[in-house]
Motif scaffolding. Structure first.
Motif, short mmCIF file in Angstrom:
data_model
loop_
_atom_site.label_atom_id
_atom_site.label_comp_id
_atom_site.label_asym_id
_atom_site.label_seq_id
_atom_site.Cartn_x
_atom_site.Cartn_y
_atom_site.Cartn_z
N UNK A 125 -9.88 -2.52 -3.21
CA UNK A 125 -9.80 -1.07 -3.48
C UNK A 125 -11.08 -0.32 -3.11
N UNK A 126 -12.20 -1.05 -2.96
CA UNK A 126 -13.44 -0.38 -2.55
C UNK A 126 -13.35 -0.11 -1.05
N UNK A 127 -12.66 0.94 -0.67
CA UNK A 127 -12.43 1.23 0.74
C UNK A 127 -12.00 2.68 0.86
N UNK A 128 -12.01 3.21 2.10
CA UNK A 128 -11.44 4.56 2.24
C UNK A 128 -9.94 4.51 2.50
N UNK A 129 -9.47 3.38 3.03
CA UNK A 129 -8.03 3.17 3.20
C UNK A 129 -7.75 1.70 2.90
N UNK A 130 -6.60 1.47 2.26
CA UNK A 130 -6.28 0.07 1.94
C UNK A 130 -4.76 -0.10 1.92
N UNK A 131 -4.29 -1.27 2.33
CA UNK A 131 -2.88 -1.61 2.23
C UNK A 131 -2.62 -2.14 0.83
N UNK A 132 -1.58 -1.60 0.19
CA UNK A 132 -1.21 -2.08 -1.16
C UNK A 132 0.29 -2.34 -1.21
N UNK A 133 0.70 -3.16 -2.17
CA UNK A 133 2.14 -3.36 -2.36
C UNK A 133 2.73 -2.10 -2.99
N UNK A 134 3.91 -1.71 -2.55
CA UNK A 134 4.55 -0.51 -3.11
C UNK A 134 4.77 -0.68 -4.61
N UNK A 135 4.98 -1.92 -5.05
CA UNK A 135 5.21 -2.17 -6.48
C UNK A 135 3.93 -1.97 -7.32
N UNK A 136 2.80 -1.82 -6.65
CA UNK A 136 1.54 -1.57 -7.38
C UNK A 136 1.34 -0.10 -7.71
N UNK A 137 2.21 0.75 -7.21
CA UNK A 137 1.98 2.20 -7.33
C UNK A 137 2.69 2.83 -8.53
N UNK A 138 2.00 3.79 -9.14
CA UNK A 138 2.61 4.66 -10.16
C UNK A 138 2.25 6.08 -9.79
N UNK A 139 3.15 7.04 -10.08
CA UNK A 139 2.81 8.43 -9.80
C UNK A 139 1.61 8.86 -10.64
#
Ligand SMILES: NC(=O)c1ccc[n+]([C@@H]2O[C@H](COP(=O)([O-])OP(=O)(O)OC[C@H]3O[C@@H](n4cnc5c(N)ncnc54)[C@H](OP(=O)(O)O)[C@@H]3O)[C@@H](O)[C@H]2O)c1
Length: 311
Positions: free
Chosen positions: A95-109
């Motif tokens: 996460x220490x980045x300006x852009x990162x690939x994440x799993x969609x399941x890791x996201x919350x609004x």
């Protein structure tokens, strides 16, 4: 090309560097996130300190498990997430980045009123706190002793326990006693004589204890004051905790990672913030390029509140 922090070797924060990395396009189940803020946690500096091994094959190590940001692009089969969405991301690798690939399941609004910084500092501490309260079955009518009540995890434990209707006694350094009071806990200084100070603050006794400090003092005091060892948990003192037979929670040998409990807790944490039951104290914000300075401040215990990195 993205910019990301890596540990180039094992050692002190001097091994950290901000480098170019290639993310590529999001694959199935993935989302490309433009990071607005990343949360700093002690496990981040422990990961390259050598305390957890020095496997050269793992270098360079990406850092950071939680972030807030804006969705830039979504992978082929991702539903319910769109470019432009403002989100909280946990768990994340790097996460220490300006852009990162994440799993969609890791996201919350991310709620609109929740700042990028607070959103980035909510999850690691919050899900850990929720796990400790579930393991020790804290509820209304309990009196809970929380060691390290002014810390990232401890402050979450205090707020969530209070929201459940428990009475909370929280240990902290004197400089943080006002903060602990503001969280609706009775502040008590750690150090020699701790058990007597807690007895004075809780004449009716202590029914559960949660240790985020990891000291023998915290664990031994918990075992002295709480009759049922199943109502004591530690997230940081696994050696002494194992000897005492209390819950060991998180990563590490013999500990319960609590993956399901923690994943389930994420949405509840956002709701608690929306309901005014918990807040995140941001202590300091650093640019990604200043990550070594940020980690040194964290290691020295100089920052009161979460440390946040911003690209
Ligand atoms: N197992 C897991 O799943 C898990 C998850 C997250 C974190 N952790 C671990 O849990 C620990 C706490 O994490 P955090 O993010 O809350 O850290 P943090 O924000 O740095 O908080 C540390 C807390 O410890 C207190 N403290 C310092 N010395 C103490 C002592 N001698 N006795 C009692 N309390 C003392 C500090 O109080 P003052 O500043 O008021 O002095 C502060 O409240 C770390 O070791 C971290 O690696 C484990």
């Amino acid at each position: 090309m993205a910019r990301a922090v890596v540990a180039t070797a094992y050692g002190d924060p001097g091994v950290l560097a901000l480098v170019d990395v290639r993310n590529g396009s999001p694959g199935p189940g993935q989302v490309l996130l433009e990071v607005r803020a990343a949360g700093v946690n002690p496990s981040d500096w422990k990961s390259y300190s050598g305390a957890w091994g020095t496997d050269p094959g793992k270098l360079p190590l990406r850092l950071g498990h939680e972030a807030s940001g804006v969705v830039l692009a979504v992978g082929p089969d991702v539903e319910g997430v769109e470019p432009g969405d403002e989100v909280i991301a946990y768990p994340v690798t790097g996460a220490y980045a300006d852009r990162v690939l994440v799993r969609a399941t890791s996201l919350l609004p991310k709620p609109a009123g929740l700042s990028w910084e607070k959103a980035a500092g909510l999850m690691v501490a919050g899900v850990t706190a929720a796990h400790t309260l579930e393991a020790t079955r804290v509820g209304a009518g309990d009196t809970v002793l929380v060691h390290g009540a002014s810390g990232g995890v401890g402050a979450m434990v205090v707020q969530l326990a209070h929201a459940k209707g428990a009475r909370v006694i929280g240990t902290a350094g004197p400089v943080n006693h006002e903060y602990v009071s503001d969280l609706h806990a009775v502040p008590v200084a750690y150090g020699p004589g701790l058990a007597d100070r807690v007895r004075a603050a809780a004449p009716g006794g202590v029914s559960a204890a949660i240790d985020t400090a990891g000291t023998d003092e915290a664990l031994d005091t918990s075992a002295t004051l709480v009759t049922d060892r199943h109502r004591i948990a530690t997230i940081a003192g696994f050696r002494r905790g194992a000897q005492l037979g209390v819950h060991l929670l998180g990563g590490g040998e013999g500990a319960d990672p609590g993956k399901d409990v923690r994943m389930k807790a994420r949405a509840a944490l956002v709701r608690h913030w929306e309901n005014g039951h918990l807040d995140v104290r941001v202590g300091a914000t650093y640019h990604l390029a200043d990550v070594a300075r940020a980690h040194r401040a964290g290691i020295d215990g100089k920052v009161q509140g979460k440390i946040i990195l911003k690209p």
